[in-house]
Enzyme design. Sequence first.
Site, PDB file in Angstrom:
ATOM      1  N   ALA A   8       0.827  -1.201   0.000  1.00  0.00           N
ATOM      2  CA  ALA A   8       0.000   0.000   0.000  1.00  0.00           C
ATOM      3  C   ALA A   8       0.860   1.249   0.000  1.00  0.00           C
ATOM      4  O   ALA A   8       1.907   1.306   0.656  1.00  0.00           O
ATOM      5  CB  ALA A   8      -0.910  -0.006   1.216  1.00  0.00           C
ATOM      6  N   THR A  52      -1.105   4.632  -0.458  1.00  0.00           N
ATOM      7  CA  THR A  52      -2.054   5.560   0.167  1.00  0.00           C
ATOM      8  C   THR A  52      -3.266   4.837   0.754  1.00  0.00           C
ATOM      9  O   THR A  52      -4.142   5.476   1.320  1.00  0.00           O
ATOM     10  CB  THR A  52      -2.543   6.601  -0.856  1.00  0.00           C
ATOM     11  N   ASP A  61      -3.819  11.093 -11.370  1.00  0.00           N
ATOM     12  CA  ASP A  61      -4.276   9.722 -11.551  1.00  0.00           C
ATOM     13  C   ASP A  61      -5.173   9.655 -12.784  1.00  0.00           C
ATOM     14  O   ASP A  61      -6.344   9.294 -12.705  1.00  0.00           O
ATOM     15  CB  ASP A  61      -5.026   9.249 -10.300  1.00  0.00           C
TER      16      ASP A  61
END
Length: 496
Positions: free
Chosen positions: A201, A203, A261
């Site tokens: 991971a 975020t 993103d």
Amino acid sequence: MLTLRHLAIDTVRENVAFLNRRCTRYHVEDFLGLGRVEVRNDGRSLLAVLNIVDDPAIVAPDEIGLSDPAFGQLGLAAGSAVHLVPPTPPESFELVRAKVGGAALTDEQLAAIIRDVTDQRYSKIEIAAFLIACASFMTTAEVLGLTRAMIAAGTRLHWEGLGTIADKHCIGGIPGNRTSMIVVPIVAAHGLPIPKTSSRAITSPAGTADTMEVLANVDVPMERMQALVREAKGCLVWGGHVRLSPADDILISVERPLAIDTREQLVASILSKKVAAGSTHLLIDIPVGPSAKIRSAGDAVRLRKLFEHVGDRLGLTLEVAITDGSQPVGRGIGPVLEARDVMAVLRNDPAGPADLKERALLLAGRILEFDPAVRGGSGNRRARDLLESGAALASMERIIALQGPPPAVATLGSLVAEIASPADGIVSSLDCYRLARIARLAGAPTDKGAGIDLLRKVGDPVRRGEPLYRIHASTNADFTFAQAHAADDNGVRVVG
């Protein structure tokens, strides 16, 4: 010449050099304006961000110190003699300038940029310029060119003699969505090879590698990973050893703080790693929901078409599943709690989360239909048979045994707070982003036992004062942070 010193400082994928202000061999001022330095010796070279040190206990005047990533990349022993030169700006940055100006770049131009990024010749500011320019305008041809460039810049795995190599990937954003840990043993039990390399991971409260590490070792070298896939037909390992699409890891380290993103960069990132991993058949899971990465059906269809176009040009057999992303999947958010849910499903525990089970069966069924021996439409039934018969559990137990025990025993956080409903009513929504944030503040995934145990899902009735979820933490500081965030907004909406 200066003496090389290894400094145990993790600079997170950024090469950093440390030079004493009173350096006896060079004028520090010659490098200050550049902000970087090139370290050379014996045919090896390294470009690094330069930090100036005044304390000789850290770096002496006749030394150059390198952070962990830089020292590993240079590959010289501590104590080696090295010399410094002013860095030469990468020629490919002129192409970035052109992209900022609105130009469409060719495959060769994108490859030149990605080679320099992989060789650590770009600063974070220069990488940010490239990413922002691409986020502003990128053609479909450029997405394909960028993906090819990222594949070419790293390791590419080959699985001779295994035929179809299956894989799946979820674009993320939904807490608890740990379907890979159920899909992989189902598909492996069927006999279809599925080498699953996963990330930790960045975020989120847990990545697949973080959750699998509750059950088994995930830090598996590439040769061992290939051997256990041949033996068990599947694996669930951390992808850090494999060096698949290393440029992507560098780009992501800059994308995250900038909250960039875009669908173009998402497609290039995912497909470059899957092709590099040797996948021949791939299922992409796109969850859609009000707090997911993709928030409308229209956006999901556009992303699906881009995946299909680029995947087809790369020679991948690719399918896309558009799934429900309206709320977290399962009950656990955080590695220990998510591992609990996964094993409950694999053990056919009646109390296990039904939504996680059905979602995993849907995805596993789609993957099983990549096998020509499985008739179209019968994949879900085959997946369910493998799960309910215990074959999937046996497959998972074999994978765990072959990967070896986890590095440490992880237990559920002992500090517990229940977040109560403010009113009588029905749970109308759960905010995926908010709940993930609370779980991270509780300490997940660094503290594997931290996170959230959901007690209510959308549609469940609740009375005022009854718990909506429990926060688990192991340290008082994390516990306090998570409770404060939940008190401000608990992420659950209850309507009367």
